[in-house]
Design an enzyme around this catalytic site. Structure first.
Site, PDB file in Angstrom:
ATOM      1  N   ASP A 114     -18.756 -17.687  11.613  1.00 41.14           N
ATOM      2  CA  ASP A 114     -19.861 -17.204  12.451  1.00 41.14           C
ATOM      3  C   ASP A 114     -21.055 -18.104  12.207  1.00 41.14           C
ATOM      4  OD1 ASP A 114     -21.447 -15.784  14.129  1.00 41.14           O
ATOM      5  OD2 ASP A 114     -21.516 -13.967  12.899  1.00 41.14           O
ATOM      6  N   ALA A 115     -21.252 -19.065  13.115  1.00 46.52           N
ATOM      7  CA  ALA A 115     -22.261 -20.102  12.914  1.00 46.52           C
ATOM      8  C   ALA A 115     -23.185 -20.228  14.121  1.00 46.52           C
ATOM      9  CB  ALA A 115     -21.578 -21.439  12.648  1.00 46.52           C
ATOM     10  N   LYS A 116     -22.749 -19.707  15.280  1.00 41.67           N
ATOM     11  CA  LYS A 116     -23.551 -19.734  16.504  1.00 41.67           C
ATOM     12  C   LYS A 116     -24.129 -21.113  16.774  1.00 41.67           C
ATOM     13  CE  LYS A 116     -24.340 -14.748  16.331  1.00 41.67           C
ATOM     14  NZ  LYS A 116     -23.798 -14.396  15.006  1.00 41.67           N
ATOM     15  N   ARG A 117     -23.281 -22.133  16.648  1.00 42.09           N
ATOM     16  CA  ARG A 117     -23.726 -23.499  16.836  1.00 42.09           C
ATOM     17  C   ARG A 117     -23.954 -23.806  18.304  1.00 42.09           C
ATOM     18  NH1 ARG A 117     -25.110 -23.194  11.851  1.00 42.09           N
ATOM     19  NH2 ARG A 117     -23.875 -24.298  10.285  1.00 42.09           N
TER      20      ARG A 117
ATOM     21  N   ASP B 139     -29.809 -16.429  15.414  1.00 41.56           N
ATOM     22  CA  ASP B 139     -28.958 -15.308  15.032  1.00 41.56           C
ATOM     23  C   ASP B 139     -29.845 -14.077  14.878  1.00 41.56           C
ATOM     24  OD1 ASP B 139     -26.774 -13.721  13.943  1.00 41.56           O
ATOM     25  OD2 ASP B 139     -25.850 -15.638  13.430  1.00 41.56           O
TER      26      ASP B 139
END
Lengths: 267, 267
Positions: B90-93, A95
């Site tokens: 919002d974790a952008k896994r 991020d």
């Protein structure tokens, strides 16, 4: 990375045991225990510690179970009961700067991990807060073990696949503190050899042996460094769920020993 | 995505309020409250709900504070008190299939989010468990808002930057359930226009206005769809910390209103 190098030598092992708890696969006598996630993993850790170069808890498996607390206690247990064994938090975080700083706190301060896996897609500034922790390891995804890895990672950039550019960036630009490593899947022996040729002795975290079907001999032959190390070869399910009964920890130990010896025969 | 489209129209707003709690920036009277993370965010949510198309809690900010429980309760509060407003985790896994399935459980079952941000670097099979949840949104990183976004995302593949290939894959291949969107940063107006040209009316989550400096007029002009929607324009710090005193929620409301109106003037 120094701790890892010492451990390769002290334990004579390149095996990384991945801690991916799935309660439905726990032995029946543990399933009803209130602290089953902790107890299962602790038993695996204590039964295999002398055979491993590192442990790798995978955070999604704990998050899906609301078991952050068990994860904190497990990493503390490894450090207290088995000093000198690095713990990799497998989180594949990525991020922008201000948020990355919070992921750094999560991995290194809250959980006390010694290294963390990160995703390079957002670019160097997104990884910088991790890189700045010179005492900690930063393991960057390069060529992952899954069947669809090539969808992006193989796209041709200036005549070479994207993952080779990632390997080169990490080795030449991102590794100024000497704390970087790469994820390269055991399922891709050709790519392992190519990446090894690009990055010299940079350590690899190699998932994909065991349940995912990567071949040990070919993988070690293509990926090891000149001194027969350079690898953290990760197996999770094939070790954790080797036995289904009350002797599950002994079965996990036997599976770890077997993998360690199979690897050592190829070094 | 249907809920989002309804909400764009019902609220006449493209604003997404990002929930990134940083206790050091909380008003003094809240800092010593035992449940400060929940109370701060709840006050922001209740003060801004009628002005937003969605809320976007950023999970790293909660994880760094060991505040998973507060995050669960906040999302439940949004759904109970403000029905019809989608929540993006919002974790952008991004991880391989079996682990991705656990991230799906984390985002949608544990936290009850309506959509989640994901990283495309591992390829389609890593995103498939998210895509399979046709009732949920999957927001894929394309061109991120940070200064180093181009390190990988701009690498030329067949004469076009990588992020354009990601945009095309998502729009043409990954969106079979119609539940995909893309992250494209407000800081890159030219790229916003290019991606809009590739993907038609696919929704964008657009971070980077406010604290990160993206220009509203240029961004909306380049990124909106033909009907003047298509965007979730996310602001976090500039709204959350607009006021430092006991009236912080009113200050956040004023900042949200101002952003909403500035955006609506350009639609």
């Amino acid at each position: 990375m120094d701790a890892l190098r010492k451990r390769w030598s002290a334990a004579n092992s390149l095996v990384c045991v991945g801690l991916d708890p799935e309660p439905a696969k726990f032995p029946a006598h543990l399933r009803s225990t209130p602290d089953a996630v902790f107890e299962f993993n602790r038993a695996i850790i204590d039964a295999t510690a002398d055979l491993v170069c590192c442990f790798k808890p995978q955070i999604a498996h704990f998050a899906a179970l609301r078991a952050e607390d068990a994860l904190e206690r497990l990493i503390a247990h490894i450090h207290a009961a088995h000093p000198g064994i690095p713990v990799i938090l497998d989180a594949k975080r990525g991020d922008i700067g201000s948020t990355a700083a919070n992921y750094v706190i999560e991995a290194f301060d809250r959980y006390g991990a010694d290294a963390v896996t990160v995703n390079p897609y957002l670019g160097r500034d997104s990884v910088q807060p991790f890189l700045d922790r010179a005492d900690k390891g930063v393991i960057v995804l390069c060529r992952t073990s899954n069947p669809g890895a090539g969808d992006l990672q193989d796209l041709p950039v200036d005549g070479r696949p994207l993952y080779q550019h990632v390997a080169e960036k990490v080795a030449r630009e991102w590794n100024s503190h000497g704390n970087c490593a790469l994820v390269v899947g055991a399922t891709w022996p050709t790519q392992l050899r190519e990446v090894r040729g690009i990055v010299g002795a940079l350590p690899f975290l190699v998932p994909g042996v065991g349940a995912q079907g990567g071949d040990v001999e070919q993988m070690v032959g293509h990926a090891k460094t000149g001194d027969g190390t350079g690898l953290m070869i990760s197996s999770s399910r094939a070790i954790l769920y080797a036995g289904q009964g009350e002797d599950f920890a002994a079965a996990a130990r036997a599976a770890t020993l077997s993998l360690r010896d199979a690897i050592n025969r190829c070094r």
